[in-house]
Design a protein around this motif. Structure first.
Motif, PDB file in Angstrom:
ATOM      1  N   LEU A 123    -148.301   2.055  12.161  1.00 42.62           N
ATOM      2  CA  LEU A 123    -149.180   1.284  13.024  1.00 42.62           C
ATOM      3  C   LEU A 123    -149.862   0.247  12.145  1.00 42.62           C
ATOM      4  N   SER A 124    -149.663  -1.029  12.456  1.00 37.90           N
ATOM      5  CA  SER A 124    -150.247  -2.078  11.625  1.00 37.90           C
ATOM      6  C   SER A 124    -151.034  -3.054  12.481  1.00 37.90           C
ATOM      7  N   LEU A 125    -151.971  -3.735  11.836  1.00 36.07           N
ATOM      8  CA  LEU A 125    -152.820  -4.678  12.540  1.00 36.07           C
ATOM      9  C   LEU A 125    -153.248  -5.781  11.584  1.00 36.07           C
ATOM     10  N   VAL A 126    -153.246  -7.003  12.061  1.00 37.75           N
ATOM     11  CA  VAL A 126    -153.850  -8.141  11.374  1.00 37.75           C
ATOM     12  C   VAL A 126    -154.714  -8.834  12.418  1.00 37.75           C
ATOM     13  N   GLU A 127    -155.995  -8.917  12.157  1.00 35.96           N
ATOM     14  CA  GLU A 127    -156.919  -9.477  13.147  1.00 35.96           C
ATOM     15  C   GLU A 127    -158.043 -10.218  12.417  1.00 35.96           C
ATOM     16  N   PHE A 128    -158.483 -11.319  12.988  1.00 37.37           N
ATOM     17  CA  PHE A 128    -159.601 -12.068  12.434  1.00 37.37           C
ATOM     18  C   PHE A 128    -160.859 -11.677  13.193  1.00 37.37           C
ATOM     19  N   LEU A 129    -161.924 -11.365  12.446  1.00 38.66           N
ATOM     20  CA  LEU A 129    -163.186 -10.937  13.035  1.00 38.66           C
ATOM     21  C   LEU A 129    -164.311 -11.842  12.560  1.00 38.66           C
ATOM     22  N   SER A 130    -165.281 -12.061  13.409  1.00 36.38           N
ATOM     23  CA  SER A 130    -166.506 -12.744  13.026  1.00 36.38           C
ATOM     24  C   SER A 130    -167.571 -11.662  12.883  1.00 36.38           C
ATOM     25  N   LEU A 131    -167.840 -11.269  11.660  1.00 35.29           N
ATOM     26  CA  LEU A 131    -168.735 -10.149  11.413  1.00 35.29           C
ATOM     27  C   LEU A 131    -170.173 -10.622  11.214  1.00 35.29           C
ATOM     28  N   PRO A 132    -171.137  -9.829  11.686  1.00 33.66           N
ATOM     29  CA  PRO A 132    -172.538 -10.169  11.440  1.00 33.66           C
ATOM     30  C   PRO A 132    -172.878  -9.929   9.963  1.00 33.66           C
ATOM     31  N   PRO A 133    -173.975 -10.511   9.491  1.00 34.39           N
ATOM     32  CA  PRO A 133    -174.377 -10.283   8.097  1.00 34.39           C
ATOM     33  C   PRO A 133    -174.548  -8.788   7.800  1.00 34.39           C
ATOM     34  N   LYS A 134    -174.122  -8.377   6.624  1.00 35.87           N
ATOM     35  CA  LYS A 134    -174.236  -6.999   6.134  1.00 35.87           C
ATOM     36  C   LYS A 134    -173.608  -5.972   7.080  1.00 35.87           C
ATOM     37  N   ALA A 135    -172.522  -6.356   7.730  1.00 39.82           N
ATOM     38  CA  ALA A 135    -171.833  -5.467   8.673  1.00 39.82           C
ATOM     39  C   ALA A 135    -171.211  -4.284   7.933  1.00 39.82           C
ATOM     40  N   ARG A 136    -171.234  -3.123   8.583  1.00 38.69           N
ATOM     41  CA  ARG A 136    -170.538  -1.935   8.087  1.00 38.69           C
ATOM     42  C   ARG A 136    -169.245  -1.809   8.883  1.00 38.69           C
ATOM     43  N   VAL A 137    -168.118  -1.827   8.184  1.00 46.60           N
ATOM     44  CA  VAL A 137    -166.809  -1.714   8.820  1.00 46.60           C
ATOM     45  C   VAL A 137    -166.216  -0.367   8.451  1.00 46.60           C
ATOM     46  N   SER A 138    -165.745   0.363   9.449  1.00 50.37           N
ATOM     47  CA  SER A 138    -165.125   1.662   9.196  1.00 50.37           C
ATOM     48  C   SER A 138    -163.977   1.885  10.163  1.00 50.37           C
ATOM     49  N   VAL A 139    -163.128   2.843   9.823  1.00 48.05           N
ATOM     50  CA  VAL A 139    -161.963   3.186  10.637  1.00 48.05           C
ATOM     51  C   VAL A 139    -161.999   4.684  10.902  1.00 48.05           C
ATOM     52  N   THR A 140    -161.763   5.072  12.150  1.00 46.65           N
ATOM     53  CA  THR A 140    -161.583   6.488  12.463  1.00 46.65           C
ATOM     54  C   THR A 140    -160.102   6.722  12.720  1.00 46.65           C
ATOM     55  N   TYR A 141    -159.635   7.895  12.349  1.00 47.06           N
ATOM     56  CA  TYR A 141    -158.217   8.241  12.460  1.00 47.06           C
ATOM     57  C   TYR A 141    -158.083   9.615  13.087  1.00 47.06           C
ATOM     58  N   GLN A 142    -157.187   9.745  14.062  1.00 43.93           N
ATOM     59  CA  GLN A 142    -156.813  11.034  14.636  1.00 43.93           C
ATOM     60  C   GLN A 142    -155.292  11.081  14.674  1.00 43.93           C
ATOM     61  N   GLY A 143    -154.729  12.098  14.043  1.00 44.33           N
ATOM     62  CA  GLY A 143    -153.280  12.205  14.025  1.00 44.33           C
ATOM     63  C   GLY A 143    -152.819  13.213  12.996  1.00 44.33           C
ATOM     64  N   ASP A 144    -151.582  13.040  12.543  1.00 44.32           N
ATOM     65  CA  ASP A 144    -151.000  13.941  11.550  1.00 44.32           C
ATOM     66  C   ASP A 144    -151.872  14.032  10.310  1.00 44.32           C
ATOM     67  N   ASP A 145    -151.854  15.209   9.675  1.00 40.13           N
ATOM     68  CA  ASP A 145    -152.578  15.377   8.418  1.00 40.13           C
ATOM     69  C   ASP A 145    -151.883  14.667   7.267  1.00 40.13           C
ATOM     70  N   ASN A 146    -150.571  14.590   7.317  1.00 38.93           N
ATOM     71  CA  ASN A 146    -149.799  13.957   6.264  1.00 38.93           C
ATOM     72  C   ASN A 146    -149.639  12.479   6.594  1.00 38.93           C
ATOM     73  N   VAL A 147    -150.591  11.659   6.136  1.00 42.36           N
ATOM     74  CA  VAL A 147    -150.622  10.238   6.489  1.00 42.36           C
ATOM     75  C   VAL A 147    -151.006   9.413   5.271  1.00 42.36           C
ATOM     76  N   GLN A 148    -150.519   8.186   5.232  1.00 44.84           N
ATOM     77  CA  GLN A 148    -150.966   7.211   4.246  1.00 44.84           C
ATOM     78  C   GLN A 148    -151.518   6.025   5.009  1.00 44.84           C
ATOM     79  N   GLY A 149    -152.638   5.504   4.548  1.00 44.53           N
ATOM     80  CA  GLY A 149    -153.240   4.371   5.214  1.00 44.53           C
ATOM     81  C   GLY A 149    -153.729   3.341   4.227  1.00 44.53           C
ATOM     82  N   PHE A 150    -153.733   2.086   4.659  1.00 40.30           N
ATOM     83  CA  PHE A 150    -154.179   0.980   3.831  1.00 40.30           C
ATOM     84  C   PHE A 150    -155.094   0.100   4.669  1.00 40.30           C
ATOM     85  N   LEU A 151    -156.167  -0.357   4.067  1.00 40.13           N
ATOM     86  CA  LEU A 151    -157.152  -1.183   4.755  1.00 40.13           C
ATOM     87  C   LEU A 151    -157.507  -2.347   3.853  1.00 40.13           C
ATOM     88  N   GLY A 152    -157.494  -3.555   4.407  1.00 38.61           N
ATOM     89  CA  GLY A 152    -157.888  -4.740   3.646  1.00 38.61           C
ATOM     90  C   GLY A 152    -158.882  -5.560   4.432  1.00 38.61           C
TER      91      GLY A 152
END
Length: 87
Positions: free
Chosen positions: A54-83
């Motif tokens: 599952l991949s995503l490329v998206e442009f966001l307009s973030l507020p100052p000092k924004a906290r960005v996080s990702v939640t994941y539900q699925g297989d335990d054996n997973v690799q993920g990358f975030l940029g």
């Protein structure tokens, strides 16, 4: 922002900005909700394991000092990358 998660089964993901979901995957559809450009790509098993995800490329307009996080539900054996990059 861009991310990719490699798992055997389609995961459920949320991208949060300051604790609020702004993008979320849908475990029924093959596309990301909220007009995002991501999709789940998979055509079956590969001899070397999980090579699509599952991949995503998206442009966001973030507020100052924004906290960005990702939640994941699925297989335990997973690799993920975030940029995240300021442009």
């Amino acid at each position: 922002i861009n991310f990719c998660f490699f798992a055997r089964k389609k995961p459920v993901l949320q991208l949060l900005v300051n604790g609020e979901a702004v993008i979320e995957s849908n475990n029924v559809s093959s596309y990301i909700a909220h007009r995002a450009s991501g999709s789940w790509v998979g055509v079956g098993r590969h001899s070397t394991g999980c090579v699509t995800g599952l991949s995503l490329v998206e442009f966001l307009s973030l507020p100052p000092k924004a906290r960005v996080s990702v939640t994941y539900q699925g297989d335990d054996n997973v690799q993920g990358f975030l940029g995240l990059r300021k442009i």
